[in-house]
Enzyme design. Structure first.
Site, short mmCIF file in Angstrom:
data_model
loop_
_atom_site.label_atom_id
_atom_site.label_comp_id
_atom_site.label_asym_id
_atom_site.label_seq_id
_atom_site.Cartn_x
_atom_site.Cartn_y
_atom_site.Cartn_z
N CYS A 1 5.10 -4.95 16.12
CA CYS A 1 4.66 -3.94 17.07
C CYS A 1 3.20 -4.19 17.43
O CYS A 1 2.37 -4.43 16.55
CB CYS A 1 4.84 -2.54 16.49
SG CYS A 1 6.56 -2.13 16.15
N CYS B 1 5.64 -7.18 7.72
CA CYS B 1 6.66 -6.61 8.60
C CYS B 1 7.04 -7.63 9.66
O CYS B 1 6.17 -8.35 10.16
CB CYS B 1 6.14 -5.33 9.26
SG CYS B 1 7.39 -4.45 10.23
N GLU C 1 0.82 -1.20 0.00
CA GLU C 1 0.00 0.00 0.00
C GLU C 1 0.86 1.26 0.00
O GLU C 1 1.98 1.26 0.51
CB GLU C 1 -0.87 0.05 1.26
CG GLU C 1 -1.78 -1.13 1.42
CD GLU C 1 -2.44 -1.17 2.79
OE1 GLU C 1 -3.36 -1.98 2.96
OE2 GLU C 1 -2.02 -0.42 3.70
N CYS D 1 0.26 -2.22 15.70
CA CYS D 1 0.32 -2.02 14.25
C CYS D 1 -0.35 -3.16 13.50
O CYS D 1 -0.02 -4.33 13.69
CB CYS D 1 1.78 -1.89 13.83
SG CYS D 1 2.00 -1.69 12.05
N CYS E 1 -2.39 1.88 7.98
CA CYS E 1 -1.48 1.03 7.23
C CYS E 1 -1.89 -0.44 7.38
O CYS E 1 -2.02 -0.96 8.48
CB CYS E 1 -0.06 1.24 7.73
SG CYS E 1 1.14 0.52 6.64
N CYS F 1 3.20 8.43 1.40
CA CYS F 1 3.71 7.45 2.35
C CYS F 1 3.86 6.12 1.61
O CYS F 1 2.88 5.59 1.08
CB CYS F 1 2.73 7.32 3.52
SG CYS F 1 3.19 6.07 4.73
#
Length: 350
Positions: A117, A113, A93, A120, A331, A106
């Site tokens: 976290c 990932c 994205e 997130c 995100c 962005c």
């Protein structure tokens, strides 16, 4: 059979080397770079100031990759969320955030990932793979075809410093005078706190640095960000103090405010002490609630108190307003929606 080279994945110096290997003059790399990034050429045939034999040779040994959005969502506030499908079927994205005098894009650096976290959404996908330099740069090229882009932030999917080779290559293309011509003042790379990679980034390129801090004690940061167990606050903040900053530039400290966890006045007081000696500006980001996460957005009174305390201590602080709330702007939300649609056998347009 020799694999064709994606010229969008090469830095200027690598492109010079490729052409030198074909017995061509160095200035041809400059011409080729301008065609790729300033004229957005999709084929070598368009590059009319290159000799026909060179164009033919490039057609045989190289190719020009591009990305086109699989889906675009537009918010009432003008925010645009792009979903790009990659050649292997994975998706990433990008988000375009319009502001009065500039558009900020962005972009993503990884599929998923590895940082995990706790707050997130992207972290729930795990890491599938790194993006190539071409896939990073092509997000910018694709959006620039539709709208002007003034600022670039590496704050999309992934940990940019976890893909440092390709991120550095992409940064060199973005900021090259014959490439996409972004001023290094207008390019920001965000990290969750990979200390050795921060040092290498500072050595090899000049860009703005953003550090995702999100806590003022190791106990809370360990809970929110597993990377803190490797590089605790003292190590991270020491790396910030060492980071080479051009004159008058500051490190952006990103701080996601989560109700009852890190949003108290005591946290604000500790943050002031932690940032002593670091040229900084602070982005306060009220947590964006999403499915599958138990954390809650902070109360407005807590946001105001935190912000006011930092201002009173003469910090530069912005509380980031939530953008694109009526679309999948956080995100990972649009990718998550695509994954659910695929699982249900629907197309992304449905």
């Amino acid at each position: 059979m020799t694999m064709k080279v994606d010229v969008k994945g090469l830095s200027f110096e690598e492109l010079e080397e490729l052409l030198r290997g074909k017995g061509k003059e160095r200035y041809r790399a400059r011409q080729l770079f301008k065609w790729l990034y300033q004229k957005d050429a999709a084929t070598f045939a368009e590059m009319t100031d290159l000799a026909k034999d060179l164009r033919r040779e490039l057609e045989e040994t190289a190719f020009i990759s591009q990305l086109t959005p699989l889906a675009v969502e537009m918010s009432r506030d003008g925010t645009r969320k792009y979903l790009f499908q990659l050649d292997d079927g994975n998706a990433v994205e990008s988000v375009l955030i319009p502001e009065e005098d500039r558009n900020t894009l962005c972009i993503s650096s990884q599929v998923g990932c590895a940082m995990a976290c706790a707050f997130c959404l992207t972290g729930t996908f795990n890491l599938t793979r790194n993006l190539t330099a071409a896939e990073i740069v092509n997000q910018v090229c694709a959006v620039k075809r539709e709208v002007p882009v003034r600022n670039i932030v590496f704050m999309g999917m992934g940990e940019p410093l976890g893909n440092l080779d390709n991120v550095i290559r992409a940064l060199k293309i973005l900021t090259h005078d014959d490439g996409l011509q972004f001023s290094s003042r207008r390019v920001t790379v965000s990290t969750s706190g990979l200390v050795p990679e921060m040092e290498r980034l500072g050595r090899e390129v000049t860009v703005n640095l953003a550090v995702s801090l999100n806590a003022t004690t190791d106990a809370v940061r360990n809970q929110l960000m597993p990377v803190n167990r490797l590089y605790p606050l003292a190590d991270l903040l020491a790396a910030c103090r060492r980071f080479p900053l051009p004159s008058r530039r500051k490190i952006t400290i990103e701080y996601v405010l989560i109700r009852g966890l890190n949003d108290t006045l005591e946290d604000a007081k500790r943050l002031v002490k932690l940032l002593s000696g670091i040229p900084n500006k602070i982005n306060l980001i009220p947590f964006n609630e999403h499915e599958g996460c138990d954390y809650r957005a902070p109360e407005q009174a807590s946001i105001d108190q935190f912000h006011s305390y930092l201002l009173a201590k003469h910090f530069t602080v912005i509380t980031r307003s939530s953008r694109g709330g009526d679309i999948s702007a956080a995100c990972g939300q649009l990718k998550g929606k695509l994954d659910r649609q695929r699982a249900a056998g629907e197309s992304p347009a449905e």
